[in-house]
Design an enzyme around this catalytic site. Sequence first.
Site, mmCIF file in Angstrom:
data_model
loop_
_atom_site.group_PDB
_atom_site.id
_atom_site.type_symbol
_atom_site.label_atom_id
_atom_site.label_comp_id
_atom_site.label_asym_id
_atom_site.label_seq_id
_atom_site.Cartn_x
_atom_site.Cartn_y
_atom_site.Cartn_z
ATOM 1 N N LYS A 1 3.933 1.321 -18.090
ATOM 2 C CA LYS A 1 3.456 1.139 -19.351
ATOM 3 C C LYS A 1 4.281 2.095 -19.957
ATOM 4 C CE LYS A 1 1.015 -1.272 -22.505
ATOM 5 N NZ LYS A 1 1.320 -2.429 -23.033
ATOM 6 N N ASP B 1 2.078 -5.295 -18.660
ATOM 7 C CA ASP B 1 1.285 -6.575 -19.293
ATOM 8 C C ASP B 1 2.523 -7.718 -19.110
ATOM 9 O OD1 ASP B 1 2.982 -4.923 -21.068
ATOM 10 O OD2 ASP B 1 1.915 -5.154 -22.803
ATOM 11 N N ASP C 1 -2.606 -2.087 -7.931
ATOM 12 C CA ASP C 1 -4.005 -2.704 -7.469
ATOM 13 C C ASP C 1 -4.109 -4.013 -8.324
ATOM 14 O OD1 ASP C 1 -6.627 -2.710 -6.499
ATOM 15 O OD2 ASP C 1 -7.322 -2.146 -8.197
ATOM 16 N N ASP D 1 -3.744 -8.496 -7.088
ATOM 17 C CA ASP D 1 -4.686 -9.563 -7.038
ATOM 18 C C ASP D 1 -3.992 -10.974 -7.607
ATOM 19 O OD1 ASP D 1 -6.566 -7.888 -5.641
ATOM 20 O OD2 ASP D 1 -8.058 -8.610 -6.989
ATOM 21 N N TYR E 1 -6.366 7.259 -9.890
ATOM 22 C CA TYR E 1 -7.336 7.123 -8.918
ATOM 23 C C TYR E 1 -7.649 8.813 -8.847
ATOM 24 C CZ TYR E 1 -6.979 2.154 -7.888
ATOM 25 O OH TYR E 1 -7.258 0.949 -7.902
HETATM 26 C C1 IPM Z 1 -7.946 -2.379 -2.943
HETATM 27 C C2 IPM Z 1 -9.219 -2.173 -3.596
HETATM 28 C C3 IPM Z 1 -9.354 -0.523 -3.861
HETATM 29 C C4 IPM Z 1 -8.239 -0.006 -4.753
HETATM 30 C C5 IPM Z 1 -10.866 -0.053 -4.159
HETATM 31 C C6 IPM Z 1 -11.925 -0.901 -3.292
HETATM 32 C C7 IPM Z 1 -10.938 1.312 -4.089
HETATM 33 O O1 IPM Z 1 -9.320 -2.846 -4.890
HETATM 34 O O2 IPM Z 1 -7.508 -1.958 -1.815
HETATM 35 O O3 IPM Z 1 -7.009 -3.278 -3.712
HETATM 36 O O4 IPM Z 1 -8.558 0.012 -5.972
HETATM 37 O O5 IPM Z 1 -7.277 0.287 -4.116
HETATM 38 MN MN MN Z 2 -7.895 -4.376 -5.368
#
Ligand code: IPM
Ligand code: MN
Length: 385
Positions: A198, A231, A255, A259, A148
Amino acid sequence: MESPGAAGAAETRSHRLAVIGGDGIGPEVTAAALTVLDAAEARFGFTTERTDVPLGADNYLDTGELLTPEAVELLRGHDTILFGAIGSPRVTPGILERGVILALRAELRQAINLRPVRLYPGVPTPIAGLTPERCDLVVVRENSEGSYVGGGSTVHRGTPGAVATQGSTNTWYAVHRAVDFAFRLAQQRRRRVTLCHKTNVLVEAGALWSDVVEEVAARFPDVEHDYVHVDAMCMHLPVSPERFDVVVTDNLFGDIITDLGAVLQGGLGVAASGNLNLDGSAPSMFEPVHGSAPDIAGRGWANPAGAALSLALCLASLGEGDAAAAVESATARVLAELPELSGAGMGGSTAELGERIAAAVQDSGEGVQSSLMTQLAAVQAGLRD
Ligand code: IPM
Ligand code: MN
Ligand code: NAD
């Protein structure tokens, strides 16, 4: 638990709260979370002074500005920040995301991003056979570097000669800060830290992370630790989440796997996070894991649970532990009643669900009791000693 304000406390606690709704569904879920906050204030006897801070696509397209020094100063004058989401199809990807969220996390020294992955009872998960008992872990995502902030460059863009480089920065300081937090948190929980990286390919960064974990682990002999490649983590997380307690990981991996973690909990609309400033130098910031969801914005289809659970983390970090527990519990109860967790079949609009969670905060019915809220407060107190 006793509610601090219930007995008519002599002084009212007040917290300065900055609110950044942002783009798309960000303002919608944030408004619902503020309805929940109203109910928590009424029940637990504290108040908030709220300031709206209009960052996001509209502000950028009107003024050409992203995060100005004035906005940073304004935010610094607050005890905490609630954030919705940012990102718009009207703006080139990366401008708002890097210029607002990543800039905020950096300016406000929000060293880690705390992302619980918890399946609440009665909430449908797409993972067949998964039960709440098997799904209660926390991801500690390093929040200030990795790819990042690695910089990069492009030459000959748009031609077959195009060359793009994208670096990754990894400092002992930031990695140590995240790993130390993970071990402190694990000490309050099931005493197990897993490093997710990784190291078999990213050998430079991987070695730094592994070295730091060994160094910190030596100070926490009561906490076990192990290692999983990122992975393989994508396989283990849905199949056997019970093997994890605290997962500590790099910014990008954190990140991505959160999800996936959101899916275990029922979907992206349910997952919460806190960008924590660990040294008290600036406010922390609480936001759902999801983005601005332009595909459903304006329809009332967004689930506000992730925003409400982020509010619970915010309240815990402010020392409003009873309110935090009530908000989490109320959100879990309402979630368990929904026919679907997003879209038209949710059984109510975003705003209506906010009202239902708020009503559930006000009645003190049985709900889930989480220990994460108290664990967070304990770790924060330990860091400030
Ligand atoms: C999150 C988002 C952010 C990240 C983006 C929008 C910069 O995906 O908060 O998970 O990658 O941290
Ligand atoms: Mn995210
Ligand atoms: P997203 O998280 O916005 O949406 C992914 C999918 O999940 C979409 O189908 C969306 O409708 C659904 N979804 C998200 N939140 C939901 C909710 N609360 N209830 C029900 N369904 C929900 O991710 P994306 O589509 O990849 O990104 C959209 C924009 O958001 C992009 O500009 C991206 O950069 C930005 N983004 C911002 C943040 C943030 O502000 N923290 C996080 C992720 C993405």
